[in-house]
Design a protein around this motif. Sequence first.
Motif, PDB file in Angstrom:
ATOM      1  N   SER A 136      24.837 -26.532  -9.772  1.00 13.74           N
ATOM      2  CA  SER A 136      23.673 -26.764  -9.039  1.00 13.74           C
ATOM      3  C   SER A 136      22.347 -26.506  -9.793  1.00 13.74           C
ATOM      4  N   PRO A 137      21.505 -27.619 -10.507  1.00 12.16           N
ATOM      5  CA  PRO A 137      20.486 -27.237 -10.683  1.00 12.16           C
ATOM      6  C   PRO A 137      19.259 -27.225 -10.018  1.00 12.16           C
ATOM      7  N   LYS A 138      19.310 -27.200  -8.949  1.00 12.44           N
ATOM      8  CA  LYS A 138      17.844 -27.598  -8.181  1.00 12.44           C
ATOM      9  C   LYS A 138      18.690 -26.107  -6.623  1.00 12.44           C
ATOM     10  N   GLU A 139      20.137 -25.716  -6.779  1.00 16.67           N
ATOM     11  CA  GLU A 139      19.954 -24.599  -6.190  1.00 16.67           C
ATOM     12  C   GLU A 139      20.050 -23.447  -7.164  1.00 16.67           C
ATOM     13  N   THR A 140      20.147 -23.166  -8.099  1.00 21.23           N
ATOM     14  CA  THR A 140      20.223 -22.257  -9.096  1.00 21.23           C
ATOM     15  C   THR A 140      18.593 -21.540  -9.036  1.00 21.23           C
ATOM     16  N   LEU A 141      17.812 -22.004  -9.388  1.00 26.92           N
ATOM     17  CA  LEU A 141      16.100 -22.498  -9.139  1.00 26.92           C
ATOM     18  C   LEU A 141      15.340 -21.640  -7.778  1.00 26.92           C
ATOM     19  N   TYR A 142      16.342 -22.427  -6.457  1.00 29.66           N
ATOM     20  CA  TYR A 142      16.014 -21.790  -5.337  1.00 29.66           C
ATOM     21  C   TYR A 142      16.699 -21.146  -4.564  1.00 29.66           C
ATOM     22  N   ALA A 143      17.690 -20.496  -4.982  1.00 33.28           N
ATOM     23  CA  ALA A 143      18.607 -19.378  -4.577  1.00 33.28           C
ATOM     24  C   ALA A 143      18.211 -18.181  -5.392  1.00 33.28           C
ATOM     25  N   LEU A 144      17.058 -18.316  -6.173  1.00 35.18           N
ATOM     26  CA  LEU A 144      16.622 -16.660  -6.765  1.00 35.18           C
ATOM     27  C   LEU A 144      15.834 -16.825  -5.573  1.00 35.18           C
ATOM     28  N   SER A 145      14.839 -17.748  -5.684  1.00 32.40           N
ATOM     29  CA  SER A 145      12.936 -18.085  -5.573  1.00 32.40           C
ATOM     30  C   SER A 145      13.291 -16.774  -3.954  1.00 32.40           C
ATOM     31  N   ASP A 146      12.132 -17.279  -3.075  1.00 36.63           N
ATOM     32  CA  ASP A 146      11.213 -16.213  -1.956  1.00 36.63           C
ATOM     33  C   ASP A 146      11.893 -16.978  -1.026  1.00 36.63           C
ATOM     34  N   VAL A 147      11.621 -18.582  -1.089  1.00 38.57           N
ATOM     35  CA  VAL A 147      11.847 -19.311   0.020  1.00 38.57           C
ATOM     36  C   VAL A 147      13.608 -19.150   1.061  1.00 38.57           C
ATOM     37  N   PRO A 148      14.689 -18.674   0.359  1.00 36.55           N
ATOM     38  CA  PRO A 148      15.399 -18.416   1.261  1.00 36.55           C
ATOM     39  C   PRO A 148      15.703 -16.626   1.563  1.00 36.55           C
ATOM     40  N   GLU A 149      16.854 -16.789   2.487  1.00 35.03           N
ATOM     41  CA  GLU A 149      16.807 -15.046   3.274  1.00 35.03           C
ATOM     42  C   GLU A 149      18.085 -14.904   1.387  1.00 35.03           C
ATOM     43  N   HIS A 150      17.245 -13.599   2.047  1.00 33.30           N
ATOM     44  CA  HIS A 150      18.834 -13.004   1.256  1.00 33.30           C
ATOM     45  C   HIS A 150      18.941 -11.516   2.083  1.00 33.30           C
ATOM     46  N   GLN A 151      20.795 -11.465   2.194  1.00 33.62           N
ATOM     47  CA  GLN A 151      21.073  -9.983   2.727  1.00 33.62           C
ATOM     48  C   GLN A 151      21.600  -9.319   1.828  1.00 33.62           C
ATOM     49  N   PRO A 152      21.387  -7.967   1.886  1.00 39.61           N
ATOM     50  CA  PRO A 152      22.684  -6.816   1.422  1.00 39.61           C
ATOM     51  C   PRO A 152      24.643  -7.760   1.803  1.00 39.61           C
ATOM     52  N   ARG A 194      30.412 -14.517  10.498  1.00 31.61           N
ATOM     53  CA  ARG A 194      29.692 -14.248  11.458  1.00 31.61           C
ATOM     54  C   ARG A 194      28.794 -15.288  11.245  1.00 31.61           C
ATOM     55  N   THR A 195      28.286 -15.936  10.059  1.00 33.71           N
ATOM     56  CA  THR A 195      27.234 -16.795   9.995  1.00 33.71           C
ATOM     57  C   THR A 195      27.226 -18.434   9.208  1.00 33.71           C
ATOM     58  N   PRO A 196      27.298 -18.982   9.923  1.00 36.69           N
ATOM     59  CA  PRO A 196      27.660 -20.745   9.767  1.00 36.69           C
ATOM     60  C   PRO A 196      26.431 -21.164   8.311  1.00 36.69           C
ATOM     61  N   TYR A 197      27.510 -22.560   8.233  1.00 40.80           N
ATOM     62  CA  TYR A 197      26.450 -22.719   7.024  1.00 40.80           C
ATOM     63  C   TYR A 197      26.727 -24.134   6.955  1.00 40.80           C
ATOM     64  N   ARG A 198      26.236 -25.481   6.042  1.00 36.52           N
ATOM     65  CA  ARG A 198      26.320 -26.541   6.410  1.00 36.52           C
ATOM     66  C   ARG A 198      26.542 -27.233   4.656  1.00 36.52           C
ATOM     67  N   ILE A 199      27.005 -27.427   4.749  1.00 34.58           N
ATOM     68  CA  ILE A 199      27.618 -28.387   2.807  1.00 34.58           C
ATOM     69  C   ILE A 199      26.276 -28.454   2.312  1.00 34.58           C
ATOM     70  N   ASP A 200      25.678 -29.193   2.987  1.00 39.56           N
ATOM     71  CA  ASP A 200      24.951 -30.774   2.675  1.00 39.56           C
ATOM     72  C   ASP A 200      23.082 -30.280   2.836  1.00 39.56           C
ATOM     73  N   ILE A 201      23.053 -29.023   2.733  1.00 38.47           N
ATOM     74  CA  ILE A 201      21.391 -28.494   2.403  1.00 38.47           C
ATOM     75  C   ILE A 201      21.314 -27.377   1.335  1.00 38.47           C
ATOM     76  N   LEU A 202      20.558 -26.856   0.942  1.00 36.70           N
ATOM     77  CA  LEU A 202      19.842 -25.541  -0.089  1.00 36.70           C
ATOM     78  C   LEU A 202      20.195 -24.782   0.979  1.00 36.70           C
ATOM     79  N   GLN A 203      20.957 -23.534   0.694  1.00 38.81           N
ATOM     80  CA  GLN A 203      21.397 -22.341   1.725  1.00 38.81           C
ATOM     81  C   GLN A 203      20.041 -21.668   2.230  1.00 38.81           C
ATOM     82  N   PRO A 204      20.060 -21.638   3.500  1.00 38.31           N
ATOM     83  CA  PRO A 204      19.275 -20.554   4.082  1.00 38.31           C
ATOM     84  C   PRO A 204      19.533 -18.982   3.919  1.00 38.31           C
ATOM     85  N   VAL A 205      20.657 -18.708   4.470  1.00 37.67           N
ATOM     86  CA  VAL A 205      20.427 -17.093   3.648  1.00 37.67           C
ATOM     87  C   VAL A 205      21.699 -17.168   2.493  1.00 37.67           C
TER      88      VAL A 205
END
Length: 261
Positions: free
Chosen positions: A186-202, A210-221
């Motif tokens: 995904s071109p959009k998610e490739t750029l977004y995932a490494l940006s400062d917008v989403p949360e990055h957890q070890p 235990r982390t819910p997700y949705r398949i139709d949005i950019l991932q929040p974490v």
Amino acid sequence: MKSTQYLAREPDESGFIHYPESEHQVWNTLITRQLEVIENRACQEYLDGIEQLGLPMERIPQLGEINRVLEASTGWRVARVPALIPFQTFFELLASKQFPVATFIRTPEELDYLKEPDIFHEIFGHCPMLTNPWFAEFTHTYGKLGLQATKEQRVYLARLYWLTIEFGLLDTPEGRRIYGGGILSSPKETLYALSDVPEHQPFDALEAMRTPYRIDILQPVYFVLPELKRLFELAQEDIMALVHQAMALGLHAPKFPPKAA
């Protein structure tokens, strides 16, 4: 199972799948664009896999071409499937070292995103990583566990899969990189995932389950591995004990809004 507008293409008597020129053009558009976007963003193990596969630019590859490389590197194969398959079939395939590939490609109207995994997502997104023994071992173990799991346990395993194989990140000496196929296709998610917008957890397998997700949005974490070998190490651990623990603890609150009705 949900319905889909897509229909997987059948092979001829010799096993060759014929695609119209318009679909080869879609493949060319997707792979040309994505190879540029992943530069300095994909992990080295993925780039090594891309090099081994030698994917054609001008046409959709045949599954036999992919199989020759995967079998030689990790003993895996790809298996032709319809557009959507049940969980049971999915786990059966992974448990036998076969990765499902639906033999259809998205329409030009859905170039940037579609809900169903098409041949570009499966081959470009996932197959390069399946040339890596650590990643391949984890995927095989995951399939075997899913085959034995109950319906409720599979939901927790699905979250682990989503936040590793589909949307996993990795720390490297060169910086943070992507290994998840859902991001890399995904071109959009490739750029977004490494940006400062989403949360990055070890990375923590229990937390991922235990982390819910949705398949139709950019991932929040996103969960970040310290190294790819961590997946291989996880495959040696008691993952089902973690599933039971996650089920007892319950889910975290979603980090996204509810889906509109």
